[in-house]
Design a protein around this motif. Sequence first.
Motif, PDB file in Angstrom:
ATOM      1  N   LEU B  91       0.838  -1.201   0.000  1.00 23.68           N
ATOM      2  CA  LEU B  91       0.000   0.000   0.000  1.00 23.68           C
ATOM      3  C   LEU B  91       0.875   1.255   0.000  1.00 23.68           C
ATOM      4  O   LEU B  91       0.601   2.228  -0.721  1.00 23.68           O
ATOM      5  CB  LEU B  91      -0.904  -0.029   1.237  1.00 23.68           C
ATOM      6  CG  LEU B  91      -2.159   0.827   1.250  1.00 23.68           C
ATOM      7  CD1 LEU B  91      -2.990   0.652  -0.005  1.00 23.68           C
ATOM      8  CD2 LEU B  91      -2.981   0.491   2.475  1.00 23.68           C
ATOM      9  N   SER B  94       2.188   1.761  -3.351  1.00 24.54           N
ATOM     10  CA  SER B  94       1.153   2.290  -4.252  1.00 24.54           C
ATOM     11  C   SER B  94       0.965   3.794  -4.017  1.00 24.54           C
ATOM     12  O   SER B  94       0.697   4.541  -4.953  1.00 24.54           O
ATOM     13  CB  SER B  94      -0.166   1.542  -4.065  1.00 24.54           C
ATOM     14  OG  SER B  94      -0.791   1.923  -2.864  1.00 24.54           O
ATOM     15  N   GLU B  95       1.143   4.222  -2.766  1.00 22.26           N
ATOM     16  CA  GLU B  95       1.016   5.661  -2.478  1.00 22.26           C
ATOM     17  C   GLU B  95       2.179   6.445  -3.088  1.00 22.26           C
ATOM     18  O   GLU B  95       1.991   7.538  -3.638  1.00 22.26           O
ATOM     19  CB  GLU B  95       0.919   5.875  -0.972  1.00 22.26           C
ATOM     20  CG  GLU B  95      -0.459   5.491  -0.437  1.00 22.26           C
ATOM     21  CD  GLU B  95      -0.479   5.260   1.073  1.00 22.26           C
ATOM     22  OE1 GLU B  95       0.564   5.447   1.722  1.00 22.26           O
ATOM     23  OE2 GLU B  95      -1.547   4.866   1.579  1.00 22.26           O
ATOM     24  N   THR B  98       1.465   6.714  -6.605  1.00 23.87           N
ATOM     25  CA  THR B  98       0.445   7.744  -6.858  1.00 23.87           C
ATOM     26  C   THR B  98       1.087   9.124  -6.948  1.00 23.87           C
ATOM     27  O   THR B  98       0.762   9.919  -7.839  1.00 23.87           O
ATOM     28  CB  THR B  98      -0.612   7.745  -5.727  1.00 23.87           C
ATOM     29  OG1 THR B  98      -1.198   6.451  -5.656  1.00 23.87           O
ATOM     30  CG2 THR B  98      -1.695   8.783  -5.987  1.00 23.87           C
ATOM     31  N   LEU B 116       5.924  -2.452  -6.201  1.00 20.78           N
ATOM     32  CA  LEU B 116       4.605  -2.911  -5.743  1.00 20.78           C
ATOM     33  C   LEU B 116       4.390  -4.381  -6.106  1.00 20.78           C
ATOM     34  O   LEU B 116       3.931  -5.183  -5.277  1.00 20.78           O
ATOM     35  CB  LEU B 116       3.512  -2.031  -6.375  1.00 20.78           C
ATOM     36  CG  LEU B 116       2.065  -2.452  -6.173  1.00 20.78           C
ATOM     37  CD1 LEU B 116       1.716  -2.483  -4.685  1.00 20.78           C
ATOM     38  CD2 LEU B 116       1.117  -1.489  -6.892  1.00 20.78           C
ATOM     39  N   TRP B 156      -6.607   2.901 -11.356  1.00 21.21           N
ATOM     40  CA  TRP B 156      -5.598   3.050 -10.307  1.00 21.21           C
ATOM     41  C   TRP B 156      -6.272   3.145  -8.943  1.00 21.21           C
ATOM     42  O   TRP B 156      -5.854   2.511  -7.972  1.00 21.21           O
ATOM     43  CB  TRP B 156      -4.738   4.286 -10.602  1.00 21.21           C
ATOM     44  CG  TRP B 156      -3.615   4.468  -9.627  1.00 21.21           C
ATOM     45  CD1 TRP B 156      -3.440   5.486  -8.760  1.00 21.21           C
ATOM     46  CD2 TRP B 156      -2.523   3.556  -9.407  1.00 21.21           C
ATOM     47  NE1 TRP B 156      -2.307   5.282  -7.999  1.00 21.21           N
ATOM     48  CE2 TRP B 156      -1.725   4.108  -8.366  1.00 21.21           C
ATOM     49  CE3 TRP B 156      -2.151   2.327  -9.957  1.00 21.21           C
ATOM     50  CZ2 TRP B 156      -0.581   3.474  -7.897  1.00 21.21           C
ATOM     51  CZ3 TRP B 156      -1.006   1.701  -9.480  1.00 21.21           C
ATOM     52  CH2 TRP B 156      -0.238   2.272  -8.470  1.00 21.21           C
ATOM     53  N   ASN B 157      -7.340   3.921  -8.868  1.00 20.52           N
ATOM     54  CA  ASN B 157      -8.068   4.032  -7.605  1.00 20.52           C
ATOM     55  C   ASN B 157      -8.635   2.683  -7.169  1.00 20.52           C
ATOM     56  O   ASN B 157      -8.623   2.333  -5.986  1.00 20.52           O
ATOM     57  CB  ASN B 157      -9.211   5.041  -7.733  1.00 20.52           C
ATOM     58  CG  ASN B 157      -8.691   6.466  -7.738  1.00 20.52           C
ATOM     59  OD1 ASN B 157      -7.600   6.723  -7.251  1.00 20.52           O
ATOM     60  ND2 ASN B 157      -9.457   7.382  -8.299  1.00 20.52           N
ATOM     61  N   ILE B 160      -5.957   0.622  -5.533  1.00 20.13           N
ATOM     62  CA  ILE B 160      -5.612   1.081  -4.177  1.00 20.13           C
ATOM     63  C   ILE B 160      -6.722   0.706  -3.182  1.00 20.13           C
ATOM     64  O   ILE B 160      -6.443   0.244  -2.068  1.00 20.13           O
ATOM     65  CB  ILE B 160      -5.348   2.601  -4.177  1.00 20.13           C
ATOM     66  CG1 ILE B 160      -4.058   2.868  -4.962  1.00 20.13           C
ATOM     67  CG2 ILE B 160      -5.229   3.134  -2.759  1.00 20.13           C
ATOM     68  CD1 ILE B 160      -3.765   4.324  -5.199  1.00 20.13           C
ATOM     69  N   LEU B 163      -6.361  -2.872  -2.344  1.00 25.14           N
ATOM     70  CA  LEU B 163      -5.273  -3.092  -1.382  1.00 25.14           C
ATOM     71  C   LEU B 163      -5.692  -2.694   0.031  1.00 25.14           C
ATOM     72  O   LEU B 163      -5.424  -3.415   0.998  1.00 25.14           O
ATOM     73  CB  LEU B 163      -4.043  -2.271  -1.791  1.00 25.14           C
ATOM     74  CG  LEU B 163      -3.178  -2.851  -2.908  1.00 25.14           C
ATOM     75  CD1 LEU B 163      -2.171  -1.812  -3.390  1.00 25.14           C
ATOM     76  CD2 LEU B 163      -2.460  -4.102  -2.431  1.00 25.14           C
ATOM     77  N   ARG B 164      -6.350  -1.559   0.136  1.00 24.94           N
ATOM     78  CA  ARG B 164      -6.816  -1.119   1.458  1.00 24.94           C
ATOM     79  C   ARG B 164      -7.790  -2.129   2.051  1.00 24.94           C
ATOM     80  O   ARG B 164      -7.772  -2.415   3.250  1.00 24.94           O
ATOM     81  CB  ARG B 164      -7.500   0.243   1.345  1.00 24.94           C
ATOM     82  CG  ARG B 164      -6.520   1.378   1.221  1.00 24.94           C
ATOM     83  CD  ARG B 164      -7.249   2.693   1.256  1.00 24.94           C
ATOM     84  NE  ARG B 164      -6.319   3.789   1.062  1.00 24.94           N
ATOM     85  CZ  ARG B 164      -6.636   4.948   0.517  1.00 24.94           C
ATOM     86  NH1 ARG B 164      -7.865   5.159   0.099  1.00 24.94           N
ATOM     87  NH2 ARG B 164      -5.737   5.878   0.383  1.00 24.94           N
TER      88      ARG B 164
END
Lengths: 265, 220
Positions: B91, B94-95, B98, B116, B156-157, B160, B163-164
């Motif tokens: 995560l 991924s941030e 971003t 990632l 992409w969102n 994420i 993953l969250r």
Amino acid sequence: MTGSFLDTTIVIDLSDRKRDSTKRFLDANPPTAVANYALRELLAGYLQVLCGLHNRLKAASSIGEVLVALVALHPSVGRKKQAALQAFAESFQANTAGDANRGVEAVGRDMINDLSLRIAMTWARSRKCAARVQPLSCFSPGKLTVGPLGEVVPPNGSFNCDKKARCAAAGYVYDKQSLLSKMIEALHPDALDQALSEKREIRQRRKALKELRDKGPEKFDKAKCRALGDAYFAAMCMPGYRVVTTNQSDFVPLCKAIGCELVEP
Amino acid sequence: MNPETHIVDMKPEGQSVILVRDVFSSGTAETSSGREFRELVETFSAPTAGDAAGLGGTVKKQTVPLSTLYPHLEDESSEAGRVRSLVSDALAASEAATDARDHGATEAFSQHLGLLALQLRAASDSAENSVLSSVLSFLKRSVIAADPSSISQQGWNALIVALRSLRANPFLDLEEAADLAAELEDHGWRGSSEVIEGLVSAFLEREESTAGAPAMGETL
């Protein structure tokens, strides 16, 4: 506007994302409806075979046993067995050769997990692919789950219908008495071209329809439910809809006989 | 009541309640049990009856630590804890990706995607839970196969959020895993396994040619 009544081949097509053209066709021809019978066929046929394969592979404790499991696939897989073996062997080789640090066991485990996810994705998508119609009192398309041994467990513990319940699909078709007789006549070998008349599936369908007509749904042999197959979709296609299939040839005599519209995307 | 908020439970002491807020109502890939789990730890102290009547109370947020509910998730010496830590690392990657993406740094974005993928692979390899492992593996392949220049903002969102969701709820069932993977596919990710597609294709052709034939265990 003509709606789309999906047969099992289309449900598989949508669930496995095999052809974008199918989705485009359905988007252009709303509304879409899928009979619970199509899900029942999918679960008892295609998904049962894949789950059986998954569970065999899961049980295998070596690459040798995996190969034995593939070789021993159900005879109905027939000529495709070699293709399955080839696909497995090539990918397995590619996966293991690409990473010397990972053992055969880890690669095999990943593949088995991937297969269970793939099966679940197909089932989840099929249940949501269109508005579901014509509920079956003998069948409930619930969730696939993972059992204590890692096996894929079908809804309510069975790939088939409730053994104690009457065949609801047969009940639906029996209610269409005039269509039932026409379909039996349409599938008579003399009314078919040679290729169709020699198909085992067509002969079984006619036999099942005759039994339904003669005995009624109460005494209809539930084991013949899936033999109704295309006849179910042709008879149960709703007004304002047409049957959508990837296998038009088997449907043609049935639809011609009862005036049901048919289309192949 | 706010249409996005409803009460699912009420504790007898202090008039405290658990409020459920559907903060992921945009249709992104969060599993239902993931949402329930997240919602469960979003505990609020509600005003007393008197406060609610306008006598001066304020709503105060109280979060129950994950370690209280599932201590082993925080223990990195346990399998669950290690996997959760690796998913957290993924995560974080991924941030970072971003940030690179937002700044138009294509090379950096691509590099973060590689990182990632590695973290997803480590998490997948560590997970003994077959369902969790299969989803992480799906995510890993999705990232490996993605063309960095063609990943949409929505896609992409979705990644994420997935993953969250996995970080919040590693205990997803097979159907939730399938829904999560299917939604990612709907957003353009391609995480299917080639070997499995090969096997399934063989069966697919078989099924199309024999639709309506009896299944195994059925006789005519």
